[in-house]
Design a protein around this motif. Structure first.
Motif, short mmCIF file in Angstrom:
data_model
loop_
_atom_site.label_atom_id
_atom_site.label_comp_id
_atom_site.label_asym_id
_atom_site.label_seq_id
_atom_site.Cartn_x
_atom_site.Cartn_y
_atom_site.Cartn_z
N THR A 1 45.81 35.01 37.62
CA THR A 1 45.66 36.44 37.91
C THR A 1 45.64 36.69 39.41
OG1 THR A 1 44.50 36.83 35.83
CG2 THR A 1 44.18 38.47 37.58
N LEU A 2 44.96 35.83 40.16
CA LEU A 2 44.95 35.98 41.62
C LEU A 2 46.36 35.88 42.18
CD1 LEU A 2 41.76 33.91 42.38
CD2 LEU A 2 42.04 36.37 42.78
N ARG A 3 47.14 34.93 41.68
CA ARG A 3 48.53 34.80 42.14
C ARG A 3 49.34 36.04 41.75
NH1 ARG A 3 47.78 29.69 39.81
NH2 ARG A 3 47.22 28.15 41.36
N PHE A 4 49.10 36.54 40.52
CA PHE A 4 49.79 37.75 40.06
C PHE A 4 49.45 38.94 40.95
CE2 PHE A 4 49.61 41.69 37.55
CZ PHE A 4 50.95 41.79 37.18
N TYR A 5 48.17 39.10 41.29
CA TYR A 5 47.76 40.20 42.16
C TYR A 5 48.47 40.09 43.51
CZ TYR A 5 43.93 41.99 39.22
OH TYR A 5 43.18 42.57 38.23
N GLU A 6 48.59 38.88 44.01
CA GLU A 6 49.29 38.70 45.28
C GLU A 6 50.77 39.06 45.14
OE1 GLU A 6 49.70 35.32 48.78
OE2 GLU A 6 48.44 34.89 47.03
N LEU B 1 48.87 43.54 45.54
CA LEU B 1 47.51 44.08 45.50
C LEU B 1 46.62 43.34 46.49
CD1 LEU B 1 47.02 44.46 41.65
CD2 LEU B 1 47.70 46.21 43.30
N ILE B 2 46.90 42.07 46.67
CA ILE B 2 46.21 41.24 47.66
C ILE B 2 47.26 40.84 48.69
CG2 ILE B 2 44.87 39.16 48.06
CD1 ILE B 2 44.21 39.15 45.05
N LYS B 3 46.98 41.14 49.93
CA LYS B 3 47.98 40.90 50.98
C LYS B 3 47.45 39.97 52.06
CE LYS B 3 50.03 45.49 50.58
NZ LYS B 3 51.44 45.18 50.42
N ASN B 4 48.39 39.36 52.75
CA ASN B 4 48.10 38.59 53.96
C ASN B 4 47.08 37.47 53.75
OD1 ASN B 4 49.85 40.35 55.38
ND2 ASN B 4 48.17 41.81 55.58
N ILE B 5 47.18 36.76 52.63
CA ILE B 5 46.30 35.62 52.40
C ILE B 5 46.75 34.49 53.32
CG2 ILE B 5 45.49 33.93 50.71
CD1 ILE B 5 44.51 36.83 50.24
N ASP C 1 38.73 39.17 51.90
CA ASP C 1 39.60 39.08 50.72
C ASP C 1 38.79 39.14 49.44
OD1 ASP C 1 41.92 38.74 52.34
OD2 ASP C 1 41.57 36.56 52.43
N ILE C 2 37.67 38.45 49.42
CA ILE C 2 36.83 38.43 48.22
C ILE C 2 36.24 39.81 47.96
CG2 ILE C 2 34.72 37.45 47.21
CD1 ILE C 2 35.52 34.83 48.71
N GLU C 3 35.76 40.47 49.01
CA GLU C 3 35.26 41.85 48.86
C GLU C 3 36.36 42.76 48.31
OE1 GLU C 3 33.12 43.98 51.95
OE2 GLU C 3 32.48 42.04 52.77
N TRP C 4 37.55 42.61 48.86
CA TRP C 4 38.69 43.42 48.44
C TRP C 4 39.00 43.17 46.96
CZ3 TRP C 4 41.24 47.57 48.95
CH2 TRP C 4 42.53 47.72 48.45
N ILE C 5 38.98 41.92 46.54
CA ILE C 5 39.26 41.59 45.14
C ILE C 5 38.21 42.19 44.22
CG2 ILE C 5 39.40 39.68 43.48
CD1 ILE C 5 40.66 38.04 45.89
N HIS C 6 36.95 42.13 44.62
CA HIS C 6 35.89 42.75 43.83
C HIS C 6 36.12 44.26 43.70
CE1 HIS C 6 33.20 39.44 42.92
NE2 HIS C 6 33.24 39.05 44.17
N PHE C 7 36.52 44.90 44.79
CA PHE C 7 36.82 46.33 44.74
C PHE C 7 37.99 46.60 43.79
CE2 PHE C 7 39.32 49.96 46.25
CZ PHE C 7 38.38 50.97 46.12
N LEU D 1 48.30 50.61 37.97
CA LEU D 1 48.82 49.57 38.86
C LEU D 1 49.56 50.16 40.05
CD1 LEU D 1 49.29 46.56 39.49
CD2 LEU D 1 51.34 46.68 38.05
N ASN D 2 50.39 51.18 39.82
CA ASN D 2 51.15 51.76 40.94
C ASN D 2 50.23 52.39 41.98
OD1 ASN D 2 50.57 53.91 39.13
ND2 ASN D 2 52.30 55.09 39.90
N GLU D 3 49.09 52.97 41.53
CA GLU D 3 48.14 53.54 42.49
C GLU D 3 47.39 52.43 43.23
OE1 GLU D 3 45.57 56.72 41.20
OE2 GLU D 3 47.14 57.49 39.87
N LEU D 4 47.05 51.36 42.50
CA LEU D 4 46.42 50.22 43.16
C LEU D 4 47.34 49.64 44.23
CD1 LEU D 4 44.90 48.41 40.04
CD2 LEU D 4 43.61 49.39 41.94
N GLN D 5 48.62 49.56 43.92
CA GLN D 5 49.59 49.03 44.89
C GLN D 5 49.69 49.95 46.10
OE1 GLN D 5 52.72 48.81 41.97
NE2 GLN D 5 52.73 46.57 42.03
N LYS D 6 49.74 51.24 45.86
CA LYS D 6 49.82 52.20 46.97
C LYS D 6 48.56 52.11 47.83
CE LYS D 6 50.42 57.03 48.19
NZ LYS D 6 50.62 58.40 47.73
N TYR D 7 47.40 52.06 47.20
CA TYR D 7 46.15 51.97 47.94
C TYR D 7 46.11 50.69 48.76
CZ TYR D 7 41.23 52.48 49.03
OH TYR D 7 40.05 52.63 49.70
#
Length: 126
Positions: free
Chosen positions: A20-25, A29-33, A47-53, A64-70
């Motif tokens: 799931t973490l790889r999928f989010y990246e 949804l998760i950037k610049n790891i 990054d961990i705080e962001w993932i919890h949010f 998902l599209n709003e999460l991506q935009k945010y």
């Protein structure tokens, strides 16, 4: 791990699978790891705080599209604060409406349970 967390550690900390973490990246949804010299992901405290949010707003139904935009706006920094605030205010309103609908539903369930309880008392089923 010095200076950050491995994907395995982040999976344990967040309750998400490594997949799931790889999928989010992949979904941006998760950037610049960061990566170490071997190419392994290194997650920061941010990054961990962001993932919890992300987990929280996803669990409240943000699409998902709003999460991506945010996420994209987050990556652009402080100039996007007004737009991010607007997005969260709109989402907050949707969550408030959903809570209200659920409270109404809960009241209806309680009314039905009360009716069942009284009927069972009358029928000596208790």
């Amino acid at each position: 791990m010095k200076g950050g967390f491995s994907i395995k550690e982040v999976a344990k900390l967040t309750g998400l699978s490594e997949h799931t973490l790889r999928f989010y990246e992949k979904q941006q949804l998760i950037k610049n790891i960061s990566r170490d010299e071997n190419g392994y992901r290194i997650y920061s405290d941010f990054d961990i705080e962001w993932i919890h949010f992300l987990i929280k707003v996803k669990n409240t139904g943000m699409p998902l599209n709003e999460l991506q935009k945010y996420s994209e706006l987050m990556a652009q920094g402080n100039p996007t604060l007004p737009e991010r605030e607007k997005m969260l205010l709109q989402h907050r309103k949707r969550v408030e409406n959903e809570i209200s609908d659920l409270e109404i539903t809960l009241t209806k369930i309680d009314e039905k349970l009360d009716r069942y309880h009284h009927l069972m008392q009358e029928l000596n089923l208790l």
